[in-house]
Scaffold this motif. Structure first.
Motif, PDB file in Angstrom:
ATOM      1  N   GLY A  73      10.092  -1.047  14.125  1.00 57.69           N
ATOM      2  CA  GLY A  73       9.414  -2.246  14.587  1.00 57.69           C
ATOM      3  C   GLY A  73      10.240  -3.519  14.484  1.00 57.69           C
ATOM      4  O   GLY A  73       9.843  -4.556  14.989  1.00 57.69           O
ATOM      5  N   ILE A  74      11.412  -3.438  13.842  1.00 66.40           N
ATOM      6  CA  ILE A  74      12.297  -4.601  13.740  1.00 66.40           C
ATOM      7  C   ILE A  74      13.433  -4.412  14.741  1.00 66.40           C
ATOM      8  O   ILE A  74      14.221  -3.477  14.640  1.00 66.40           O
ATOM      9  N   GLY A  75      13.506  -5.321  15.702  1.00 66.14           N
ATOM     10  CA  GLY A  75      14.501  -5.215  16.755  1.00 66.14           C
ATOM     11  C   GLY A  75      15.807  -5.916  16.404  1.00 66.14           C
ATOM     12  O   GLY A  75      16.083  -6.247  15.252  1.00 66.14           O
ATOM     13  N   PHE A  76      16.565  -6.167  17.431  1.00 62.12           N
ATOM     14  CA  PHE A  76      17.880  -6.781  17.329  1.00 62.12           C
ATOM     15  C   PHE A  76      17.804  -8.173  16.725  1.00 62.12           C
ATOM     16  O   PHE A  76      16.890  -8.917  17.028  1.00 62.12           O
ATOM     17  N   PRO A  77      18.742  -8.591  15.902  1.00 61.43           N
ATOM     18  CA  PRO A  77      19.820  -7.811  15.284  1.00 61.43           C
ATOM     19  C   PRO A  77      19.522  -7.437  13.834  1.00 61.43           C
ATOM     20  O   PRO A  77      20.436  -7.415  13.017  1.00 61.43           O
ATOM     21  N   ARG A  78      18.271  -7.207  13.527  1.00 55.75           N
ATOM     22  CA  ARG A  78      17.808  -6.940  12.155  1.00 55.75           C
ATOM     23  C   ARG A  78      18.366  -8.013  11.229  1.00 55.75           C
ATOM     24  O   ARG A  78      18.154  -9.183  11.467  1.00 55.75           O
ATOM     25  N   ASP A  79      19.103  -7.649  10.190  1.00 59.46           N
ATOM     26  CA  ASP A  79      19.652  -8.638   9.256  1.00 59.46           C
ATOM     27  C   ASP A  79      21.166  -8.779   9.399  1.00 59.46           C
ATOM     28  O   ASP A  79      21.834  -9.305   8.510  1.00 59.46           O
ATOM     29  N   CYS A  80      21.723  -8.292  10.504  1.00 58.53           N
ATOM     30  CA  CYS A  80      23.177  -8.337  10.727  1.00 58.53           C
ATOM     31  C   CYS A  80      23.680  -9.778  10.729  1.00 58.53           C
ATOM     32  O   CYS A  80      22.938 -10.694  11.092  1.00 58.53           O
ATOM     33  N   GLY A  81      24.934  -9.958  10.344  1.00 58.14           N
ATOM     34  CA  GLY A  81      25.488 -11.304  10.321  1.00 58.14           C
ATOM     35  C   GLY A  81      27.001 -11.321  10.315  1.00 58.14           C
ATOM     36  O   GLY A  81      27.642 -10.305  10.062  1.00 58.14           O
ATOM     37  N   PRO A  82      27.565 -12.503  10.568  1.00 59.85           N
ATOM     38  CA  PRO A  82      29.028 -12.625  10.601  1.00 59.85           C
ATOM     39  C   PRO A  82      29.690 -12.308   9.268  1.00 59.85           C
ATOM     40  O   PRO A  82      30.737 -11.677   9.226  1.00 59.85           O
ATOM     41  N   GLY A  87      17.884 -12.490   7.079  1.00 65.41           N
ATOM     42  CA  GLY A  87      16.629 -12.005   7.644  1.00 65.41           C
ATOM     43  C   GLY A  87      15.982 -13.000   8.587  1.00 65.41           C
ATOM     44  O   GLY A  87      16.409 -14.146   8.708  1.00 65.41           O
ATOM     45  N   ASP A  88      14.951 -12.546   9.236  1.00 63.26           N
ATOM     46  CA  ASP A  88      14.088 -13.357  10.106  1.00 63.26           C
ATOM     47  C   ASP A  88      14.772 -13.910  11.342  1.00 63.26           C
ATOM     48  O   ASP A  88      14.252 -14.822  11.977  1.00 63.26           O
TER      49      ASP A  88
END
Length: 121
Positions: A73-82, A87-88
């Motif tokens: 239920g959590i779409g792109f990009p979840r908690d991804c980061g540089p 989150g959120d």
């Protein structure tokens, strides 16, 4: 070849307001599922990379360093980061997240599926 997709997010901050995904074509078997329903991190840095600018995405420079996925239920990009998780900044049809967003296929491989991003399959 690769597929390049841009996600714009009106209320996301910093590097998350404009995110570019460069992925091998086979990664996009179901773009709607991957982007909107449940983002997957399988293949990160192998089958796909994320970038903060179009220039970086085209050059393959400064890819994001962290990514996670697989939370239903959590779409792109979840908690991804540089450089770290955040989150959120994700989109979801059922669990909150960001709602003012859009996507654009910058290559032709998945243009039809991505044209409906944010509106349903």
């Amino acid at each position: 070849g690769n597929v390049l997709i841009r996600r714009e997010c009106k209320y996301c901050g910093g590097d998350w307001s404009d995110v570019y995904v460069v992925a091998k074509k086979h990664f996009w078997k179901s773009p709607w599922e991957i982007l909107m329903i449940t983002w997957q991190d399988l293949g990160f840095k192998i089958d796909f990379n994320l970038y903060s600018t179009l220039q970086d995405a085209r050059r393959g420079s400064n890819p994001w360093q962290v990514c996670n996925g697989g939370d239903t239920g959590i779409g792109f990009p979840r908690d991804c980061g540089p450089t770290g998780f955040k989150g959120d900044m994700w989109n979801s049809l059922t669990r909150g997240g960001q709602s003012e967003l859009g996507a654009l296929a910058l290559s032709t491989a998945t243009a039809l599926a991505v044209a409906n991003f944010g509106r349903g399959p």
